[in-house]
Design a protein around this motif. Structure first.
Motif, PDB file in Angstrom:
ATOM      1  N   ARG B  83       0.830  -1.197   0.000  1.00  0.00           N
ATOM      2  CA  ARG B  83       0.000   0.000   0.000  1.00  0.00           C
ATOM      3  C   ARG B  83       0.869   1.253   0.000  1.00  0.00           C
ATOM      4  NH1 ARG B  83      -2.224   1.658   5.553  1.00  0.00           N
ATOM      5  NH2 ARG B  83      -3.091   3.249   4.190  1.00  0.00           N
ATOM      6  N   ARG B 150       8.284   1.945  -3.847  1.00  0.00           N
ATOM      7  CA  ARG B 150       8.665   1.211  -2.638  1.00  0.00           C
ATOM      8  C   ARG B 150       7.710   0.047  -2.407  1.00  0.00           C
ATOM      9  NH1 ARG B 150       9.025   5.017   2.482  1.00  0.00           N
ATOM     10  NH2 ARG B 150       6.795   4.640   2.366  1.00  0.00           N
ATOM     11  N   ALA B 151       6.418   0.321  -2.632  1.00  0.00           N
ATOM     12  CA  ALA B 151       5.433  -0.757  -2.483  1.00  0.00           C
ATOM     13  C   ALA B 151       5.660  -1.836  -3.539  1.00  0.00           C
ATOM     14  CB  ALA B 151       4.020  -0.191  -2.591  1.00  0.00           C
ATOM     15  N   THR B 154       8.257  -4.657  -3.041  1.00  0.00           N
ATOM     16  CA  THR B 154       7.952  -5.846  -2.241  1.00  0.00           C
ATOM     17  C   THR B 154       7.296  -6.939  -3.089  1.00  0.00           C
ATOM     18  OG1 THR B 154       5.735  -5.102  -1.604  1.00  0.00           O
ATOM     19  CG2 THR B 154       7.563  -4.397  -0.193  1.00  0.00           C
TER      20      THR B 154
END
Ligand SMILES: Nc1ncnc2c1ncn2[C@@H]1O[C@H](COP(=O)(O)OP(=O)(O)OP(=O)(O)O)[C@@H](O)[C@H]1O
Ligand SMILES: [Mg+2]
Lengths: 344, 243
Positions: B83, B150-151, B154
């Motif tokens: 998120r 950044r999300a 993952t």
């Protein structure tokens, strides 16, 4: 964090190498009183570096780190006194136990933040100190209460971690500090370091990226306590006495934290730099004015702290390296006019 | 394809305030869904519950068929839910690429691998500020892209975007729409909160309108745009006329 700091460090390398050489060589050529100051500098640098591994990276203020120093000192000394175990082996047993102890203590503490965390660690420190001061034996272990542990002199024996001259103690410390700084550097450049920095920066964002906050804080805590326990063993062997009212003292905890804060939280060399600045000031002042104006060194400490918080809230490491860098650039371009600024 | 996440009668109360009121719904795997509604409708609260920041007061949440109502945020990330935050939360002391590396470390221990993946993300997301720019010195758009990158680092299966286009100019919004499409093409399911109705209507296959914590209506952009309840409560006559 990494790339930037690296380039800073390597660009200020002339001063850095000079500083490290002074720390390595000069103590050989000075009298014992000055050697004692050098030993104290590195002792506090060691403690502050250990503090930095957990608190500097995670951004929490532990004011109870002397507890782990003391636990390390007590375990290795008790092993020596009551089991005749060489401190060279005892220090590793002590380190392992201190690390486990640190993780157990950290489990509830790291649920708290900011002032609550700091207050809890103060309480922990006082609790342990009062407990040890008031108990002669616990579970059959002879703690010796407020008297503390007196280590017998047995002469210049390497196996007993006992040396005739100060300089040998000093080089033992050099090795311990080097290991701690190396460990800090390795952490900083690993997944653990990235995670800890992320947690410090924004725990919510860190957690949303799959970081188990408590797990990584506790890993750092374990490493920090493992290493600071070595400082404890050193303390006991060097002073040949471990007194609960000193080693577990709030003063000791605050001093460790202050040196790291002034030096630069979360930096590899900051705590060493902080110790090089603060310890000589303290020693000089308590030497000069200890009789006439007791407590002056604490007063000066306070002033230095206020100045650093006001003007260098993130510690002296970055401003000082910057200064070194610019001086170096000037010296350098003085010699060779063609050198350009801003090289990468 | 089936659903990736399903919410069953989810409610959230903050003290006396009902932020989300008996919300049920599911998200199709591989789809791109828009979540809209007036300020304070409970959109962010819904995201927080989906990403397990806090559990719902009542109701259940199933992620890939598993009950995750009481799961932890970090385990949700490991399961493939990522998120962004409405109020961006960059790791300010780190550079842009290092921010991505933190995300990439979820699936690797190796620094070089994380760095390589982070640089790929940087190129993929189309940032121009420079890889080694400190994150707290970036512009609004770049911060939004940083959040997305950044999300993405993952390697999620479901990505929740909370107002990533807010504060961006039309050109930047177009770029972000393209980025979202690109992400969807990689097989990632997207849920997008946005206030710019035009943008969201063109981007999404399905729209859910939230009003005072409850689901007002849902459907394709056309269905929603012609729904009288949606028009009177949120979209307004102007939007309807403009269609
Ligand atoms: N942690 C909290 N504690 C108390 N009240 C909260 C909390 N989080 C949200 N609220 C309240 O819940 C309601 C819904 O908030 P939420 O942030 O989900 O709205 P939103 O739809 O995201 O609005 P916006 O478009 O402004 O972002 C608001 O009235 C808000 O004030
Ligand atoms: Mg919101």
């Amino acid at each position: 964090m990494n790339t930037k700091e690296h380039s800073n460090f390597f660009q200020g390398k002339v001063f850095a190498i000079l500083g490290l050489l002074i720390l390595l060589i000069v103590p050989n050529f000075v009298d014992t009183n000055v050697q004692i100051v050098f030993i104290l500098i590195l002792f506090y640098a060691l403690c502050a570096s250990c503090w930095n591994i957990v608190c500097g990276f995670v951004g929490e203020l532990s004011l109870g780190h002397a507890v782990f120093l003391g636990v390390g000192a007590y375990i290795s000394s008790l092993l020596l006194m009551d089991c005749s175990l060489s401190p060279w082996i005892g220090m590793f047993i002590a380190a392992a136990i201190t690390a486990v102890f640190g993780v157990i203590v950290g489990l509830p503490c790291f649920r708290l933040h900011g002032p609550y965390f700091a207050l809890t660690t103060i309480a922990l420190g006082e609790l342990i100190r009062i407990f040890v001061e008031n108990n002669e034996t616990v579970f059959g272990i002879n703690l010796r209460g407020a008297m503390g542990l007196v280590l017998k002199q047995s002469g210049n024996q390497f196996i007993a971690f006992e040396f005739a001259n100060k300089i040998t103690y000093y080089y033992v410390l050099v090795a311990l500090v080097a290991v701690t700084i190396l460990v800090t550097w390795l952490i900083k450049n690993s997944k653990l370091g990235f995670y800890l920095t992320a947690i410090k920066s924004d725990p919510d964002a860190a957690e949303s990226l799959g970081i188990k906050l408590t797990k990584y804080k506790l890993i750092a805590m374990g490493i920090s306590c493992f290493l600071i326990s070595f400082a404890g063993t050193f303390y006991a062997q060097y002073f040949r006495y471990v007194g609960p009212s000193r080693i577990f003292s709030h003063d000791m905890s605050v001093q460790i934290a202050l040196i790291a804060l002034v030096g630069g939280q979360g930096t590899v060399f900051g705590p060493l730099m902080g110790a090089c600045l603060l310890v000589p000031i303290t020693e000089f002042l308590s030497e000069e004015f200890g009789g006439t104006l007791p407590g002056l060194h604490l007063f000066i400490y306070g002033i230095v702290m206020i100045l650093v918080v006001l003007y260098m809230p993130r510690g002296i490491f970055h401003p000082v390296t910057k200064l070194f860098k610019s001086i170096e650039a000037k010296l350098f371009s003085f010699g060779k006019k063609s050198v350009q600024k801003g090289e990468k | 394809m089936g659903e990736i996440i399903r919410l069953e009668h989810v409610s959230k109360k903050f003290g006396g305030l009902v932020a989300v009121d008996d919300f049920s719904g599911e998200i199709e795997t591989g789809s791109i869904v828009g979540l809209i509604g007036p300020n304070g409708a409970g959109k962010t609260t819904l995201f927080n519950m989906m990403s397990c920041t806090y559990p719902p007061t009542s109701g259940k949440i199933f992620y890939k068929g598993v009950d995750v109502t009481k799961a932890r945020t970090d385990t949700m990330a490991a399961r493939g839910l990522a998120r962004t935050f409405q109020v961006t939360k960059p790791f300010g002391d780190m550079t842009v690429v290092e921010n991505f590396m933190v995300g990439a470390f979820l699936h690797t221990k190796d620094r070089a691998t994380a760095r390589k993946q982070a640089e790929e993300i940087y190129d993929y997301i189309g940032m121009s500020c420079g890889r080694d720019k400190p994150a707290n010195e970036t512009t609004t758009v770049d911060r939004k892209k940083l959040e997305i990158g950044r999300a993405l680092a993952t390697k999620p299966e479901l990505l929740l975007l909370d107002e990533v286009m807010a504060g961006c100019n039309p050109q930047e919004k177009l770029e972000l729409v393209e980025t979202c499409r690109k992400i969807q093409k990689c097989g990632i399911t997207l849920v997008v909160i946005e206030h710019d109705i035009k943008t969201i209507m063109t981007l999404c296959e399905k729209i859910v309108i939230l009003h005072r914590g409850a689901k007002l209506t849902e459907g394709t952009p056309e269905q929603v745009a012609n729904d009288p309840r949606a028009i009177s409560a949120y979209l307004g006559e102007d939007y309807h006329a403009g269609c």
